[in-house]
Design a protein around this motif. Structure first.
Motif, PDB file in Angstrom:
ATOM      1  N   ALA A 176       0.834  -1.208   0.000  1.00 16.33           N
ATOM      2  CA  ALA A 176       0.000   0.000   0.000  1.00 16.33           C
ATOM      3  C   ALA A 176       0.870   1.260   0.000  1.00 16.33           C
ATOM      4  CB  ALA A 176      -0.918  -0.003   1.221  1.00 16.33           C
ATOM      5  N   ALA A 177       1.958   1.235   0.768  1.00 14.83           N
ATOM      6  CA  ALA A 177       2.869   2.385   0.795  1.00 14.83           C
ATOM      7  C   ALA A 177       3.491   2.611  -0.581  1.00 14.83           C
ATOM      8  CB  ALA A 177       3.963   2.159   1.842  1.00 14.83           C
ATOM      9  N   ALA A 178       3.905   1.517  -1.235  1.00 14.33           N
ATOM     10  CA  ALA A 178       4.482   1.633  -2.575  1.00 14.33           C
ATOM     11  C   ALA A 178       3.459   2.170  -3.568  1.00 14.33           C
ATOM     12  CB  ALA A 178       5.010   0.272  -3.029  1.00 14.33           C
ATOM     13  N   ALA A 179       2.209   1.707  -3.438  1.00 10.44           N
ATOM     14  CA  ALA A 179       1.157   2.183  -4.343  1.00 10.44           C
ATOM     15  C   ALA A 179       0.905   3.675  -4.160  1.00 10.44           C
ATOM     16  CB  ALA A 179      -0.132   1.396  -4.100  1.00 10.44           C
ATOM     17  N   ILE A 180       0.928   4.142  -2.909  1.00  9.54           N
ATOM     18  CA  ILE A 180       0.738   5.572  -2.646  1.00  9.54           C
ATOM     19  C   ILE A 180       1.881   6.378  -3.237  1.00  9.54           C
ATOM     20  CG2 ILE A 180       0.813   7.282  -0.783  1.00  9.54           C
ATOM     21  CD1 ILE A 180      -0.987   5.449   0.829  1.00  9.54           C
ATOM     22  N   SER A 181       3.112   5.884  -3.107  1.00  6.92           N
ATOM     23  CA  SER A 181       4.255   6.585  -3.697  1.00  6.92           C
ATOM     24  C   SER A 181       4.104   6.692  -5.211  1.00  6.92           C
ATOM     25  CB  SER A 181       5.558   5.861  -3.343  1.00  6.92           C
ATOM     26  OG  SER A 181       5.860   5.993  -1.969  1.00  6.92           O
ATOM     27  N   LEU A 182       3.723   5.598  -5.850  1.00  6.89           N
ATOM     28  CA  LEU A 182       3.576   5.611  -7.309  1.00  6.89           C
ATOM     29  C   LEU A 182       2.445   6.546  -7.736  1.00  6.89           C
ATOM     30  CD1 LEU A 182       4.040   1.801  -8.112  1.00  6.89           C
ATOM     31  CD2 LEU A 182       5.619   3.667  -8.661  1.00  6.89           C
ATOM     32  N   ALA A 183       1.310   6.464  -7.034  1.00  8.46           N
ATOM     33  CA  ALA A 183       0.159   7.296  -7.408  1.00  8.46           C
ATOM     34  C   ALA A 183       0.467   8.779  -7.221  1.00  8.46           C
ATOM     35  CB  ALA A 183      -1.053   6.900  -6.574  1.00  8.46           C
ATOM     36  N   THR A 184       1.100   9.136  -6.108  1.00  8.83           N
ATOM     37  CA  THR A 184       1.388  10.550  -5.874  1.00  8.83           C
ATOM     38  C   THR A 184       2.519  11.060  -6.762  1.00  8.83           C
ATOM     39  OG1 THR A 184       2.811   9.936  -3.992  1.00  8.83           O
ATOM     40  CG2 THR A 184       0.531  10.529  -3.500  1.00  8.83           C
ATOM     41  N   ALA A 185       3.443  10.169  -7.137  1.00  7.29           N
ATOM     42  CA  ALA A 185       4.494  10.590  -8.073  1.00  7.29           C
ATOM     43  C   ALA A 185       3.889  10.955  -9.422  1.00  7.29           C
ATOM     44  CB  ALA A 185       5.524   9.479  -8.236  1.00  7.29           C
TER      45      ALA A 185
ATOM     46  N   GLY B  20       5.705   8.409   3.926  1.00  8.31           N
ATOM     47  CA  GLY B  20       4.578   8.898   4.703  1.00  8.31           C
ATOM     48  C   GLY B  20       4.261   7.970   5.860  1.00  8.31           C
ATOM     49  N   ILE B  21       3.033   8.038   6.349  1.00  7.87           N
ATOM     50  CA  ILE B  21       2.651   7.291   7.538  1.00  7.87           C
ATOM     51  C   ILE B  21       2.730   5.788   7.307  1.00  7.87           C
ATOM     52  CG2 ILE B  21       0.202   7.432   6.920  1.00  7.87           C
ATOM     53  CD1 ILE B  21       1.570   7.518  10.513  1.00  7.87           C
ATOM     54  N   LEU B  22       2.315   5.300   6.130  1.00  5.90           N
ATOM     55  CA  LEU B  22       2.370   3.857   5.887  1.00  5.90           C
ATOM     56  C   LEU B  22       3.804   3.365   5.751  1.00  5.90           C
ATOM     57  CD1 LEU B  22      -0.596   3.111   3.454  1.00  5.90           C
ATOM     58  CD2 LEU B  22      -0.468   2.813   5.928  1.00  5.90           C
ATOM     59  N   HIS B  23       4.652   4.143   5.114  1.00  8.01           N
ATOM     60  CA  HIS B  23       6.066   3.770   5.012  1.00  8.01           C
ATOM     61  C   HIS B  23       6.682   3.666   6.410  1.00  8.01           C
ATOM     62  CE1 HIS B  23       4.878   5.832   1.318  1.00  8.01           C
ATOM     63  NE2 HIS B  23       5.841   5.192   0.670  1.00  8.01           N
ATOM     64  N   CYS B  24       6.352   4.632   7.263  1.00  2.00           N
ATOM     65  CA  CYS B  24       6.876   4.638   8.621  1.00  2.00           C
ATOM     66  C   CYS B  24       6.365   3.435   9.410  1.00  2.00           C
ATOM     67  CB  CYS B  24       6.505   5.938   9.326  1.00  2.00           C
ATOM     68  SG  CYS B  24       7.251   6.136  10.961  1.00  2.00           S
ATOM     69  N   ILE B  25       5.078   3.109   9.253  1.00  3.77           N
ATOM     70  CA  ILE B  25       4.508   1.960   9.957  1.00  3.77           C
ATOM     71  C   ILE B  25       5.193   0.669   9.512  1.00  3.77           C
ATOM     72  CG2 ILE B  25       2.433   0.539  10.155  1.00  3.77           C
ATOM     73  CD1 ILE B  25       0.792   3.104  10.193  1.00  3.77           C
ATOM     74  N   ALA B  26       5.398   0.515   8.209  1.00  3.49           N
ATOM     75  CA  ALA B  26       6.010  -0.708   7.700  1.00  3.49           C
ATOM     76  C   ALA B  26       7.421  -0.894   8.262  1.00  3.49           C
ATOM     77  CB  ALA B  26       6.038  -0.681   6.175  1.00  3.49           C
ATOM     78  N   LEU B  27       8.257   0.119   8.147  1.00  2.00           N
ATOM     79  CA  LEU B  27       9.634  -0.010   8.621  1.00  2.00           C
ATOM     80  C   LEU B  27       9.684  -0.106  10.146  1.00  2.00           C
ATOM     81  CD1 LEU B  27      12.585  -0.175   7.949  1.00  2.00           C
ATOM     82  CD2 LEU B  27      12.665   2.323   7.782  1.00  2.00           C
ATOM     83  N   SER B  28       8.862   0.652  10.830  1.00  2.00           N
ATOM     84  CA  SER B  28       8.850   0.617  12.291  1.00  2.00           C
ATOM     85  C   SER B  28       8.399  -0.750  12.807  1.00  2.00           C
ATOM     86  CB  SER B  28       7.926   1.701  12.841  1.00  2.00           C
ATOM     87  OG  SER B  28       8.406   2.986  12.527  1.00  2.00           O
ATOM     88  N   SER B  29       7.489  -1.396  12.073  1.00  2.00           N
ATOM     89  CA  SER B  29       7.014  -2.715  12.492  1.00  2.00           C
ATOM     90  C   SER B  29       8.121  -3.753  12.483  1.00  2.00           C
ATOM     91  CB  SER B  29       5.860  -3.174  11.580  1.00  2.00           C
ATOM     92  OG  SER B  29       4.752  -2.312  11.708  1.00  2.00           O
ATOM     93  N   VAL B  30       9.135  -3.523  11.670  1.00  2.00           N
ATOM     94  CA  VAL B  30      10.301  -4.415  11.643  1.00  2.00           C
ATOM     95  C   VAL B  30      11.306  -4.003  12.714  1.00  2.00           C
ATOM     96  CG1 VAL B  30      12.232  -5.259  10.241  1.00  2.00           C
ATOM     97  CG2 VAL B  30       9.986  -4.909   9.199  1.00  2.00           C
ATOM     98  N   LEU B  31      11.596  -2.703  12.773  1.00  2.00           N
ATOM     99  CA  LEU B  31      12.606  -2.216  13.713  1.00  2.00           C
ATOM    100  C   LEU B  31      12.181  -2.414  15.172  1.00  2.00           C
ATOM    101  CD1 LEU B  31      13.653   1.125  11.969  1.00  2.00           C
ATOM    102  CD2 LEU B  31      14.831  -1.075  11.897  1.00  2.00           C
ATOM    103  N   ALA B  32      10.881  -2.496  15.423  1.00  2.00           N
ATOM    104  CA  ALA B  32      10.397  -2.608  16.800  1.00  2.00           C
ATOM    105  C   ALA B  32      10.405  -4.040  17.322  1.00  2.00           C
ATOM    106  CB  ALA B  32       8.985  -2.031  16.903  1.00  2.00           C
ATOM    107  N   LEU B  33      10.690  -5.026  16.478  1.00  2.00           N
ATOM    108  CA  LEU B  33      10.631  -6.417  16.937  1.00  2.00           C
ATOM    109  C   LEU B  33      11.519  -6.697  18.146  1.00  2.00           C
ATOM    110  CD1 LEU B  33      10.430  -8.422  13.573  1.00  2.00           C
ATOM    111  CD2 LEU B  33       8.601  -7.919  15.201  1.00  2.00           C
ATOM    112  N   PRO B  34      12.771  -6.221  18.172  1.00  2.00           N
ATOM    113  CA  PRO B  34      13.588  -6.492  19.372  1.00  2.00           C
ATOM    114  C   PRO B  34      12.985  -5.916  20.650  1.00  2.00           C
ATOM    115  CG  PRO B  34      14.982  -5.779  17.551  1.00  2.00           C
ATOM    116  CD  PRO B  34      13.563  -5.552  17.125  1.00  2.00           C
ATOM    117  N   ALA B  35      12.195  -4.846  20.525  1.00  2.00           N
ATOM    118  CA  ALA B  35      11.604  -4.225  21.707  1.00  2.00           C
ATOM    119  C   ALA B  35      10.533  -5.104  22.349  1.00  2.00           C
ATOM    120  CB  ALA B  35      11.000  -2.863  21.348  1.00  2.00           C
ATOM    121  N   LEU B  36      10.070  -6.131  21.645  1.00  2.00           N
ATOM    122  CA  LEU B  36       9.067  -7.024  22.208  1.00  2.00           C
ATOM    123  C   LEU B  36       9.628  -7.859  23.353  1.00  2.00           C
ATOM    124  CD1 LEU B  36       7.351  -8.288  18.923  1.00  2.00           C
ATOM    125  CD2 LEU B  36       6.496  -6.578  20.530  1.00  2.00           C
TER     126      LEU B  36
END
Length: 327
Positions: A96-105, A116-132
């Motif tokens: 969805a983040a990639a689709a938004i980038s393509l559409a807005t480009a 944007g917010i979806l890009h941040c959510i996607a990457l943060s969801s990976v980076l936050a795994l050790p915090a679990l």
């Protein structure tokens, strides 16, 4: 890699978390409605771009990212087989983040959304795994450091390379890029870490409280929790629907009669001050110009003028400036 998880974590879906996500979606939709009304000139001014509007946008984005962290804790609490739904959801968000980038480009090449917010959510969801599984004090310290990142980078003198296009997603550079949605990792990843900490502390208690088994009984509550369970779909659909409906309204009604007035007055006062006018004279002259442009049929918010109309508008401006005591 197996990450140990606190045994007290709730193992069932909590409707109250879905409700919180649904409330955040409603707030987001109201903000986008305000932005759309201003963008289509259906309101006198785009309140979404005001300081209060920007503060509301930051608050809404922060609440979503906190709920991302909480949801990671809740998902991991289901233990066996949690990786599969996690990876599937992560894939949907990334697509969805990639689709938004393509559409807005394509639609807004000068201000396309690259992080944007979806890009941040996607990457943060990976980076936050050790915090679990990390010690909670370390999670809290990490969140605090991320929140303080912009200040620390400014004090340390961030190197120019952090302003390179490929590193703007970090949010540590000196410049803010022109984009319709910018949610860099710093400081926004701090909200996700805070959500993980909050979830690890609060979810077991929430599950054991009266709110744990709560389920909505009325239609509004069921709609809100349903939206919260399907937040990605709602996020992707609501803005095109709002813009489509309001564009139809704008085509029928035309712009608001006072659309663009506030922006015109601010710009005129700034130009007047640069020309040497006093604050009081520039304020009076700006209002005079607006009234006379309307009276002579020359007022078009952001519109183009013919050469003859432009000459008349300049004459009006000079006369108002002179009458206001500007010289």
């Amino acid at each position: 890699m197996q990450i140990p998880f606190p045994p007290a974590a709730p193992v069932r879906r909590l409707a109250v978390v879905d409700l919180a996500r649904g409330v955040a979606l409603l707030a987001m939709a109201l903000y986008h409605l305000t932005w759309d009304l201003g963008f289509l000139r259906l309101s006198p001014e785009n309140v979404a771009l005001s300081p209060a509007g920007r503060a509301a946008a930051h608050g809404i984005a922060g609440s979503f990212l906190v709920l991302v962290g909480v949801s990671l804790v809740l998902a991991r609490g289901r233990r066996a087989g949690w990786w599969r739904p996690y990876l599937m959801r992560l894939g949907r968000i990334a697509l969805a983040a990639a689709a938004i980038s393509l559409a807005t480009a394509w639609l807004f090449p000068e201000s396309w959304i690259f992080f944007g917010i979806l890009h941040c959510i996607a990457l943060s969801s990976v980076l936050a795994l050790p915090a679990l599984a990390a010690p909670l004090p370390l999670v809290g310290l990490s969140a605090a450091l991320v929140f303080a990142g912009p200040v620390l980078a400014g004090l340390a003198g961030a190197p120019a390379i952090l302003d390179a296009p490929g590193l703007l997603f970090l949010g540590l550079g000196a410049r803010v890029p022109v984009t319709n949605d910018y949610v860099p990792l710093v400081p926004w990843f701090g909200f996700v870490l805070a959500g993980v900490g909050l979830g690890r502390i609060g979810l077991p208690r929430l599950a054991a409280s009266r709110l744990g088994p709560w389920a909505p009984r009325n239609r509004i509550g069921r709609i809100a929790t349903f939206a919260g369970r399907h937040s990605l779909a709602v996020y992707l659909v609501h803005q095109p629907v709002l813009l489509g409906l309001l564009s139809g309204v704008a085509a029928v009604t035309g712009p608001h009669p006072r659309a663009g007035e506030a922006a015109f007055l601010r710009e005129y006062r700034a130009n007047c001050a640069e020309a040497g006018g006093t604050e009081a004279a520039c304020r009076v002259a700006a209002r005079c110009v607006l009234v006379r442009l309307r009276g002579e049929g020359l007022w078009r918010a952001g519109g183009d003028f013919t050469n003859e109309e432009q000459a008349r508008a300049i004459t009006v401006s000079r006369a108002c400036f002179r009458d206001a005591g500007g010289g």
